[in-house]
Design a protein around this motif. Structure first.
Motif, PDB file in Angstrom:
ATOM      1  N   ALA A  45       0.832  -1.199   0.000  1.00 16.54           N
ATOM      2  CA  ALA A  45       0.000   0.000   0.000  1.00 16.54           C
ATOM      3  C   ALA A  45       0.868   1.250   0.000  1.00 16.54           C
ATOM      4  N   GLN A  46       1.914   1.248   0.825  1.00 15.58           N
ATOM      5  CA  GLN A  46       2.810   2.405   0.904  1.00 15.58           C
ATOM      6  C   GLN A  46       3.537   2.624  -0.426  1.00 15.58           C
ATOM      7  N   VAL A  47       4.101   1.572  -0.976  1.00 17.95           N
ATOM      8  CA  VAL A  47       4.848   1.686  -2.229  1.00 17.95           C
ATOM      9  C   VAL A  47       3.917   2.016  -3.393  1.00 17.95           C
ATOM     10  N   GLY A  48       2.742   1.391  -3.417  1.00 25.03           N
ATOM     11  CA  GLY A  48       1.790   1.675  -4.487  1.00 25.03           C
ATOM     12  C   GLY A  48       1.343   3.120  -4.478  1.00 25.03           C
ATOM     13  N   ALA A  49       1.060   3.649  -3.287  1.00 28.14           N
ATOM     14  CA  ALA A  49       0.652   5.051  -3.191  1.00 28.14           C
ATOM     15  C   ALA A  49       1.787   5.979  -3.590  1.00 28.14           C
ATOM     16  N   SER A  50       3.014   5.605  -3.242  1.00 29.55           N
ATOM     17  CA  SER A  50       4.170   6.417  -3.629  1.00 29.55           C
ATOM     18  C   SER A  50       4.343   6.453  -5.141  1.00 29.55           C
ATOM     19  N   LEU A  51       4.108   5.329  -5.791  1.00 26.69           N
ATOM     20  CA  LEU A  51       4.204   5.278  -7.253  1.00 26.69           C
ATOM     21  C   LEU A  51       3.149   6.159  -7.904  1.00 26.69           C
ATOM     22  N   LEU A  52       1.941   6.153  -7.338  1.00 32.21           N
ATOM     23  CA  LEU A  52       0.872   6.979  -7.890  1.00 32.21           C
ATOM     24  C   LEU A  52       1.130   8.464  -7.641  1.00 32.21           C
ATOM     25  N   ALA A  53       1.679   8.778  -6.468  1.00 26.20           N
ATOM     26  CA  ALA A  53       1.923  10.177  -6.128  1.00 26.20           C
ATOM     27  C   ALA A  53       3.101  10.764  -6.894  1.00 26.20           C
ATOM     28  N   ASN A  54       4.058   9.928  -7.237  1.00 23.99           N
ATOM     29  CA  ASN A  54       5.251  10.394  -7.956  1.00 23.99           C
ATOM     30  C   ASN A  54       5.587   9.393  -9.050  1.00 23.99           C
ATOM     31  N   PRO A  55       4.906   9.466 -10.174  1.00 26.40           N
ATOM     32  CA  PRO A  55       5.034   8.452 -11.222  1.00 26.40           C
ATOM     33  C   PRO A  55       6.311   8.531 -12.057  1.00 26.40           C
ATOM     34  N   GLY A  56       7.224   9.391 -11.721  1.00 28.39           N
ATOM     35  CA  GLY A  56       8.475   9.482 -12.477  1.00 28.39           C
ATOM     36  C   GLY A  56       9.319   8.235 -12.313  1.00 28.39           C
ATOM     37  N   PRO A  57      10.404   8.110 -13.069  1.00 31.69           N
ATOM     38  CA  PRO A  57      11.264   6.928 -12.970  1.00 31.69           C
ATOM     39  C   PRO A  57      11.930   6.823 -11.602  1.00 31.69           C
ATOM     40  N   ALA A  58      11.730   5.679 -10.947  1.00 34.28           N
ATOM     41  CA  ALA A  58      12.341   5.433  -9.643  1.00 34.28           C
ATOM     42  C   ALA A  58      13.634   4.669  -9.872  1.00 34.28           C
ATOM     43  N   VAL A  59      14.733   5.312  -9.593  1.00 42.34           N
ATOM     44  CA  VAL A  59      16.045   4.720  -9.894  1.00 42.34           C
ATOM     45  C   VAL A  59      16.930   4.788  -8.663  1.00 42.34           C
ATOM     46  N   ILE A  60      17.629   3.689  -8.411  1.00 40.31           N
ATOM     47  CA  ILE A  60      18.691   3.675  -7.418  1.00 40.31           C
ATOM     48  C   ILE A  60      19.849   2.893  -8.015  1.00 40.31           C
ATOM     49  N   ALA A  61      21.014   3.496  -8.056  1.00 44.37           N
ATOM     50  CA  ALA A  61      22.173   2.866  -8.678  1.00 44.37           C
ATOM     51  C   ALA A  61      23.449   3.413  -8.062  1.00 44.37           C
ATOM     52  N   SER A  62      24.533   2.709  -8.301  1.00 44.17           N
ATOM     53  CA  SER A  62      25.846   3.131  -7.828  1.00 44.17           C
ATOM     54  C   SER A  62      26.742   3.382  -9.032  1.00 44.17           C
ATOM     55  N   LEU A 121      -1.398   2.823   8.747  1.00 41.95           N
ATOM     56  CA  LEU A 121      -2.863   2.881   8.674  1.00 41.95           C
ATOM     57  C   LEU A 121      -3.434   1.664   7.964  1.00 41.95           C
ATOM     58  N   ALA A 122      -2.748   1.183   6.927  1.00 43.06           N
ATOM     59  CA  ALA A 122      -3.220   0.001   6.211  1.00 43.06           C
ATOM     60  C   ALA A 122      -3.189  -1.217   7.124  1.00 43.06           C
ATOM     61  N   GLY A 123      -2.089  -1.391   7.871  1.00 48.50           N
ATOM     62  CA  GLY A 123      -2.007  -2.513   8.799  1.00 48.50           C
ATOM     63  C   GLY A 123      -3.065  -2.436   9.877  1.00 48.50           C
ATOM     64  N   LEU A 124      -3.275  -1.241  10.420  1.00 48.70           N
ATOM     65  CA  LEU A 124      -4.293  -1.061  11.449  1.00 48.70           C
ATOM     66  C   LEU A 124      -5.676  -1.367  10.898  1.00 48.70           C
ATOM     67  N   GLY A 125      -5.956  -0.921   9.682  1.00 52.29           N
ATOM     68  CA  GLY A 125      -7.251  -1.190   9.069  1.00 52.29           C
ATOM     69  C   GLY A 125      -7.501  -2.676   8.885  1.00 52.29           C
ATOM     70  N   ILE A 126      -6.482  -3.406   8.445  1.00 52.65           N
ATOM     71  CA  ILE A 126      -6.609  -4.855   8.285  1.00 52.65           C
ATOM     72  C   ILE A 126      -6.909  -5.509   9.630  1.00 52.65           C
ATOM     73  N   GLY A 127      -6.211  -5.073  10.663  1.00 54.26           N
ATOM     74  CA  GLY A 127      -6.439  -5.627  11.991  1.00 54.26           C
ATOM     75  C   GLY A 127      -7.830  -5.338  12.521  1.00 54.26           C
ATOM     76  N   LEU A 128      -8.316  -4.133  12.294  1.00 53.01           N
ATOM     77  CA  LEU A 128      -9.661  -3.786  12.756  1.00 53.01           C
ATOM     78  C   LEU A 128     -10.726  -4.614  12.049  1.00 53.01           C
ATOM     79  N   LEU A 129     -10.542  -4.817  10.755  1.00 57.06           N
ATOM     80  CA  LEU A 129     -11.500  -5.620  10.000  1.00 57.06           C
ATOM     81  C   LEU A 129     -11.506  -7.068  10.489  1.00 57.06           C
ATOM     82  N   TYR A 130     -10.324  -7.612  10.703  1.00 56.97           N
ATOM     83  CA  TYR A 130     -10.250  -8.997  11.168  1.00 56.97           C
ATOM     84  C   TYR A 130     -10.749  -9.103  12.609  1.00 56.97           C
ATOM     85  N   GLY A 131     -10.445  -8.106  13.425  1.00 56.70           N
ATOM     86  CA  GLY A 131     -10.933  -8.102  14.793  1.00 56.70           C
ATOM     87  C   GLY A 131     -12.453  -8.057  14.847  1.00 56.70           C
ATOM     88  N   ALA A 132     -13.065  -7.299  13.941  1.00 54.84           N
ATOM     89  CA  ALA A 132     -14.526  -7.235  13.880  1.00 54.84           C
ATOM     90  C   ALA A 132     -15.100  -8.605  13.525  1.00 54.84           C
TER      91      ALA A 132
END
Length: 333
Positions: A191-208, A286-297
């Motif tokens: 969820a975190q990575v997917g939202a980051s990709l949507l918020a900043n759709p430019g090329p994500a590069v890490i290299a040495s 928040l995503a983890g907490l939401g999953i827990g609340l749903l399963y707890g319910a």
């Protein structure tokens, strides 16, 4: 001192029911004396009474008292019964994961550098973090749950897992606990990575290059068990919102308040500084907490319960809750 769930008496030596998880005085410790809902689940189609010790027994008591049968966890082909390959870990999955976290930490900062994989190098990121440059690296979906960004990060997560993990595992069984922990941790990271990709759709590069680390603005990484631990927090909050904890071992408060403050903080910070504000994977929390609340319910609808107090060292007493404030390289969970 603990309060009897049936009569409200203050009991210095409380009893905990194996069937429903409630806390009772000596007069109401027997299941029949507190109208235990678990009495309805004693039926065993094979004619064998299920004590709840072996979560592989094919009886209604095991499945119903631990949150119902069926689901993804029951499809996992792992024998945790007596004589099974992983029988030792039955009921100890929370501590197993705690150990895996620390082994991974040693590998990250002790063994990997000896193999030429330096801290925060491209290879390090692609081994231990779920990142926007290579979200298709499936192994990082799992390794990122157990890897951490620093000593304080893993210590805070370890403390909360130590207190909350065994309680949730006891209520739902080891298989379902493993599925919940890994599933919530993986989905929170995605969820975190997917939202980051949507918020900043430019090329994500890490290299040495020539000994220099090149990172594009679109690159983002996440690691840590906080998403999975937030799910455990959500489950307990639904099962017993009044559970008393001691935040940072000092501040007493009911669990529902600690969970609410945790969620409110993540929402506020995300709204003002973005989903990765402060180097923390706020959306993963928040995503983890939401999953827990749903399963707890779901568990609550099926009659599952949690104890009124966290137990430490085998006796009654307060516990400590609240996933602390992780932060650091990339996005910490």
């Amino acid at each position: 001192m603990a309060t009897c769930d049936r009569c409200g008496t203050q009991e210095p030596m409380p009893y905990q029911c194996r069937l429903c998880g409630g806390t009772y005085c000596s007069d109401h410790r027997l299941p029949e004396n507190h109208d235990c809902p678990g009495l309805e689940n004693w039926g065993d189609p094979n004619g064998v009474f299920d004590s709840g010790f072996d979560d592989t027994v094919d009886g209604q008591a095991t499945q119903q008292s631990r949150g119902g049968g069926g689901g993804i966890a029951d499809a996992i082909p792992i024998n945790t019964g007596p004589g099974g390959l992983v029988a030792y870990f039955r009921g100890n999955a929370a501590f197993l994961f705690l150990g895996v976290m620390w082994v991974t930490f040693v590998i990250q900062y002790g063994i990997a550098p000896l193999a030429g994989i330096t801290d925060r190098s491209p290879t390090w990121y692609n081994l231990f973090t779920l990142n926007t440059a290579h979200p298709e690296y499936v192994w990082t979906w799992v390794t990122s749950v157990f890897a951490h960004g620093g000593f304080s990060h893993i210590v805070l997560n370890s403390i909360v897992l130590y207190f909350f993990g065994p309680i949730v595992e006891d209520r739902i069984g080891s298989k379902k606990f493993v599925a919940l922990f890994l599933g919530a941790g993986i989905l929170a990271g995605l969820a975190q990575v997917g939202a980051s990709l949507l918020a900043n759709p430019g090329p994500a590069v890490i290299a040495s290059q020539n000994g220099r680390l090149l990172i594009s603005d679109a690159f983002s990484a996440t690691l840590g068990a906080s998403g999975a631990i937030a799910a455990l927090m959500g489950v307990l909050t639904l099962l017993n919102p009044g559970l008393r904890i001691y935040l940072y071992f000092v501040i007493p408060m009911p669990l529902w308040l600690a969970t609410g403050l945790f969620a409110a903080y993540s929402i506020f910070v995300s709204g003002t500084g973005g989903i990765g504000a402060g180097g923390v994977a706020q959306l993963a929390h928040l995503a983890g907490l939401g999953i827990g609340l749903l399963y707890g319910a779901k568990l609550k609808r099926e009659g599952a319960r949690a104890p009124n107090e966290l137990q430490f060292g085998g006796g009654p007493g307060g516990g400590m809750g609240g996933p602390g404030g992780p932060g650091g390289p990339g996005r910490r969970r």
